[in-house]
Design a protein around this motif. Structure first.
Motif, PDB file in Angstrom:
ATOM      1  N   GLY A 214       0.767  -1.342   0.116  1.00  0.00           N
ATOM      2  CA  GLY A 214      -0.410  -0.009   0.065  1.00  0.00           C
ATOM      3  C   GLY A 214       1.369   1.157   0.166  1.00  0.00           C
ATOM      4  O   GLY A 214       2.204   1.112  -0.100  1.00  0.00           O
ATOM      5  N   ALA A 216       0.835   5.318   1.855  1.00  0.00           N
ATOM      6  CA  ALA A 216       0.748   5.750   2.585  1.00  0.00           C
ATOM      7  C   ALA A 216       0.349   7.871   2.639  1.00  0.00           C
ATOM      8  O   ALA A 216       2.614   7.703   2.407  1.00  0.00           O
ATOM      9  CB  ALA A 216       0.748   5.567   4.147  1.00  0.00           C
ATOM     10  N   VAL A 270      -6.493  -3.180   5.343  1.00  0.00           N
ATOM     11  CA  VAL A 270      -6.568  -2.151   6.053  1.00  0.00           C
ATOM     12  C   VAL A 270      -6.881  -2.720   6.960  1.00  0.00           C
ATOM     13  O   VAL A 270      -5.614  -3.101   8.467  1.00  0.00           O
ATOM     14  CB  VAL A 270      -5.997  -0.911   5.838  1.00  0.00           C
ATOM     15  CG1 VAL A 270      -5.296   0.040   7.068  1.00  0.00           C
ATOM     16  CG2 VAL A 270      -5.339  -0.588   4.643  1.00  0.00           C
ATOM     17  N   ARG A 274      -4.427  -4.021  10.739  1.00  0.00           N
ATOM     18  CA  ARG A 274      -4.379  -2.862  11.327  1.00  0.00           C
ATOM     19  C   ARG A 274      -4.543  -3.293  13.432  1.00  0.00           C
ATOM     20  O   ARG A 274      -3.792  -3.629  13.730  1.00  0.00           O
ATOM     21  CB  ARG A 274      -5.074  -1.273  11.482  1.00  0.00           C
ATOM     22  CG  ARG A 274      -4.629  -0.536  12.343  1.00  0.00           C
ATOM     23  CD  ARG A 274      -5.628   0.737  11.761  1.00  0.00           C
ATOM     24  NE  ARG A 274      -6.895   0.773  11.643  1.00  0.00           N
ATOM     25  CZ  ARG A 274      -7.426   0.693  10.286  1.00  0.00           C
ATOM     26  NH1 ARG A 274      -7.439   1.849   9.917  1.00  0.00           N
ATOM     27  NH2 ARG A 274      -8.704   0.675  10.216  1.00  0.00           N
ATOM     28  N   HIS A 286       1.410   1.477  12.768  1.00  0.00           N
ATOM     29  CA  HIS A 286      -0.275   2.267  12.489  1.00  0.00           C
ATOM     30  C   HIS A 286      -0.399   3.821  12.199  1.00  0.00           C
ATOM     31  O   HIS A 286      -0.954   3.785  11.302  1.00  0.00           O
ATOM     32  CB  HIS A 286      -0.343   1.754  13.960  1.00  0.00           C
ATOM     33  CG  HIS A 286      -0.799   0.746  14.693  1.00  0.00           C
ATOM     34  ND1 HIS A 286      -2.373   0.612  14.662  1.00  0.00           N
ATOM     35  CD2 HIS A 286      -0.120  -0.631  15.201  1.00  0.00           C
ATOM     36  CE1 HIS A 286      -2.003  -1.202  15.447  1.00  0.00           C
ATOM     37  NE2 HIS A 286      -1.031  -1.510  15.292  1.00  0.00           N
ATOM     38  N   LEU A 289      -0.472   2.749   7.690  1.00  0.00           N
ATOM     39  CA  LEU A 289      -1.530   1.615   7.727  1.00  0.00           C
ATOM     40  C   LEU A 289      -2.583   2.530   8.187  1.00  0.00           C
ATOM     41  O   LEU A 289      -3.890   3.046   6.762  1.00  0.00           O
ATOM     42  CB  LEU A 289      -2.022   0.277   9.033  1.00  0.00           C
ATOM     43  CG  LEU A 289      -1.092  -0.807   8.242  1.00  0.00           C
ATOM     44  CD1 LEU A 289      -1.136  -1.225  10.143  1.00  0.00           C
ATOM     45  CD2 LEU A 289      -0.960  -0.743   7.390  1.00  0.00           C
ATOM     46  N   ASP A 290      -2.968   3.861   8.716  1.00  0.00           N
ATOM     47  CA  ASP A 290      -4.052   5.175   9.458  1.00  0.00           C
ATOM     48  C   ASP A 290      -4.060   5.942   7.903  1.00  0.00           C
ATOM     49  O   ASP A 290      -5.463   6.519   7.402  1.00  0.00           O
ATOM     50  CB  ASP A 290      -3.845   5.622  10.239  1.00  0.00           C
ATOM     51  CG  ASP A 290      -3.728   4.785  11.404  1.00  0.00           C
ATOM     52  OD1 ASP A 290      -4.982   3.815  11.244  1.00  0.00           O
ATOM     53  OD2 ASP A 290      -3.464   4.957  12.609  1.00  0.00           O
ATOM     54  N   SER A 292      -3.373   5.274   4.839  1.00  0.00           N
ATOM     55  CA  SER A 292      -3.402   4.591   3.410  1.00  0.00           C
ATOM     56  C   SER A 292      -5.289   4.651   3.106  1.00  0.00           C
ATOM     57  O   SER A 292      -5.862   3.709   3.571  1.00  0.00           O
ATOM     58  CB  SER A 292      -3.120   2.942   3.603  1.00  0.00           C
ATOM     59  OG  SER A 292      -1.438   3.144   3.710  1.00  0.00           O
ATOM     60  N   LEU A 294      -7.429   2.666   1.383  1.00  0.00           N
ATOM     61  CA  LEU A 294      -8.006   1.688   0.982  1.00  0.00           C
ATOM     62  C   LEU A 294      -8.064   1.069   0.289  1.00  0.00           C
ATOM     63  O   LEU A 294      -7.990  -0.407   0.113  1.00  0.00           O
ATOM     64  CB  LEU A 294      -9.470   0.870   1.265  1.00  0.00           C
ATOM     65  CG  LEU A 294      -9.783   1.652   3.408  1.00  0.00           C
ATOM     66  CD1 LEU A 294     -11.399   1.250   3.929  1.00  0.00           C
ATOM     67  CD2 LEU A 294      -8.335   1.075   3.890  1.00  0.00           C
ATOM     68  N   VAL A 297      -4.966  -0.223  -1.722  1.00  0.00           N
ATOM     69  CA  VAL A 297      -4.105  -1.019  -1.178  1.00  0.00           C
ATOM     70  C   VAL A 297      -4.323  -3.130  -1.638  1.00  0.00           C
ATOM     71  O   VAL A 297      -5.562  -3.614  -2.035  1.00  0.00           O
ATOM     72  CB  VAL A 297      -4.465  -1.956   0.359  1.00  0.00           C
ATOM     73  CG1 VAL A 297      -3.536  -2.631   1.107  1.00  0.00           C
ATOM     74  CG2 VAL A 297      -3.689  -0.440   0.770  1.00  0.00           C
TER      75      VAL A 297
END
Length: 502
Positions: A214, A216, A270, A274, A286, A289-290, A292, A294, A297
């Protein structure tokens, strides 16, 4: 902002003057078909086009669609591109982001503490190479296509071939056929050109890993100092790399078999990572991931093959993932394909010698030499990539002494003890040797084929200056290939040859 790549290491270098194109005894340039228009195929098209060959590239996809976004161009790959085409090299560096001159290494996934770092910059600078960079895959493809676009036909897959006399008849999925002097299979791990070497069509082997990738959109606090990070844990790891423009490319590697029903699809990836797989990992993981989207990915299972020794047969050869698929841990998959292109071009360039090219088996012999020159290095890098994956998956938080009253040991267990014991070895021995080996290319091949003389080459002004400073005459060959001819023809005894040239 993180620095863009600089081409300063190549300042003062000049391109070699153009030479007569390698071709058939009747004077016609060689006609080459390349199966696959990925990075390896496009670089091969560029080097052969620059040599004067007539090139056709057939790419099965109707449009380029990258998985995983940007691509790393390590120092060895960048130097290979420079030797293939300096103008293309300069364009790539102008659009790339440097990561090799920053801190790079492994961190514990939960504590976020550095486990080991590795130096990507010093081994490159010692060789006059640019430090490792990353570039968006579509940007790299477009830079290459600017040079070879007229050779590429998309939506056309090479599905078979057969040799007819001194020509190769290439079959496309559309039913069309094309004749060529040689066929290069650069069509990936599921290559159809591999059928020449593997009629049984052995399927690739699952590597033991699945990968979620993914992008970010954020700027971590350490972005100015850190380029590449690998957070490691038990049977999983999480990679991030700064790709410029306020973006961080990330990859999550997990030991989950293909088609596992527990792996969600699409937007559910995600939250699954997470809240489940990396739920108790470092806040920095995190953060990525937060940040990125959706819908950006993707997940895929990773496959590879054990090293193969035969990549050429008659007038057909393999290149890149078709010959040696790589695990992505070292960022060398694309780099190995670029190296292949350079060496293949070197061997075909030798056919400019009229005495050599007049022989009817000149192309098969050139392809055999390409095969022999590449197979051991590619197998070694395949092995290093596999070992790297295996080590990362065996990681356990290392044995730790926690001070207090009383002091206590944390993370006690066989694998934690082994992890701690390996820490100093990785930092001081394994990583330095690994990158010295990776970046040693292309210094080990004949540099005079695609580049001007460099310090240490026989017969160059640099060698003359070195010899003069040492107070000895600048003795050495003055023509390309002279040492090889003298050794093979036995004009000199082995002792005399070693005495003069070693």
């Amino acid at each position: 902002a993180p620095p863009r790549a600089s081409a300063s290491s190549s300042s003062g270098r000049q391109q070699q003057p153009a030479a007569e194109a390698p071709g058939r005894p009747d004077g016609r340039p060689y006609e080459v078909v390349i199966a696959g228009g990925g990075i390896g195929g496009l670089c091969t098209a560029l080097v052969l086009q620059n040599l004067g060959c007539r090139v056709r590239v057939f790419e099965k996809t109707s449009r380029y669609r990258p998985f995983g976004g940007p691509i790393q161009i390590a120092s060895n790959a960048a130097e290979s591109i420079r030797r293939i085409d300096e103008a293309t090299y300069e364009k790539i560096l102008a659009r790339a982001t440097v990561i090799g001159d920053r801190t790079n290494g492994l961190k514990d996934g939960k504590s976020n503490e550095w486990f080991a770092t590795f130096d990507l910059d010093s081994p490159a600078r010692r060789r006059g190479q640019v430090s490792s960079v990353v570039i968006d895959r579509p940007v790299l493809q477009e830079i290459l296509l600017q040079k070879v676009r007229n050779t590429v036909t998309k939506g056309a897959e090479v599905v078979g071939c057969r040799e007819v006399g001194d020509r190769v008849l290439v079959e496309l999925s559309s039913g069309e056929t094309h004749e060529a002097d040689l066929l290069i299979g650069s069509d990936g791990i599921k290559s159809r050109v591999r059928d020449v070497f593997d009629p049984g069509r052995r399927a690739p082997v699952w590597s033991g890993y699945t990968c979620v990738a993914g992008m970010a959109y954020c700027r971590p606090d350490d972005i100015e100092e850190v380029g590449y990070k690998v957070w490691v844990g038990s049977r999983k790891y999480f990679v991030s790399v700064d790709v410029g423009g306020g973006r961080i490319q990330w990859y999550a590697f997990l030991n989950i078999p293909p088609g596992d029903a527990t792996v969600p699809k699409g937007p559910g990836l995600v939250p699954w990572l997470r809240e489940g797989e990396f739920g108790d990992w470092a806040a920095d993981v995190h953060q990525l991931l937060d940040a990125s989207p959706l819908d950006e990915v993707e997940q895929r299972d990773l496959y590879d093959r054990p090293p193969d020794l035969q990549w050429s047969s008659g007038r057909v050869c393999l290149l890149g993932d078709a010959a040696h698929p790589m695990m992505p841990n070292l960022g060398q998959g694309g780099g190995m394909a670029i190296e292949d292109a350079l060496v293949l071009g070197q061997e075909l360039k030798k056919l400019q010698d009229s005495d050599y090219s007049a022989k009817t088996d000149s192309i098969p012999r050139a392809l055999r030499r390409y095969n022999n020159n590449r197979v051991l290095r590619a197998a070694a890098v395949q092995g290093l990539s596999r070992i790297s994956s295996a080590f990362l998956f065996q990681y356990q938080p290392p044995l730790d002494l926690q001070w207090g009253l009383p002091p206590r040991l944390a993370n006690v267990g066989p694998r934690s003890i082994i992890t701690r014991a390996c820490q100093g070895f990785l930092q001081k021995v394994a990583f330095p040797l690994q990158f010295e080996f990776l970046f040693s290319f292309p210094g080990e091949i004949n540099p005079e084929i695609f580049a001007e003389g460099t310090p240490g080459d026989f017969g160059t002004w640099q060698a003359a200056e070195t010899a003069s400073a040492a107070g000895r005459p600048a003795e050495g060959p003055r023509q390309r290939g002279q040492p090889e001819r003298e050794l093979i023809s036995k004009e000199k005894s082995l002792g005399e040859w070693l005495s003069q040239y070693w």
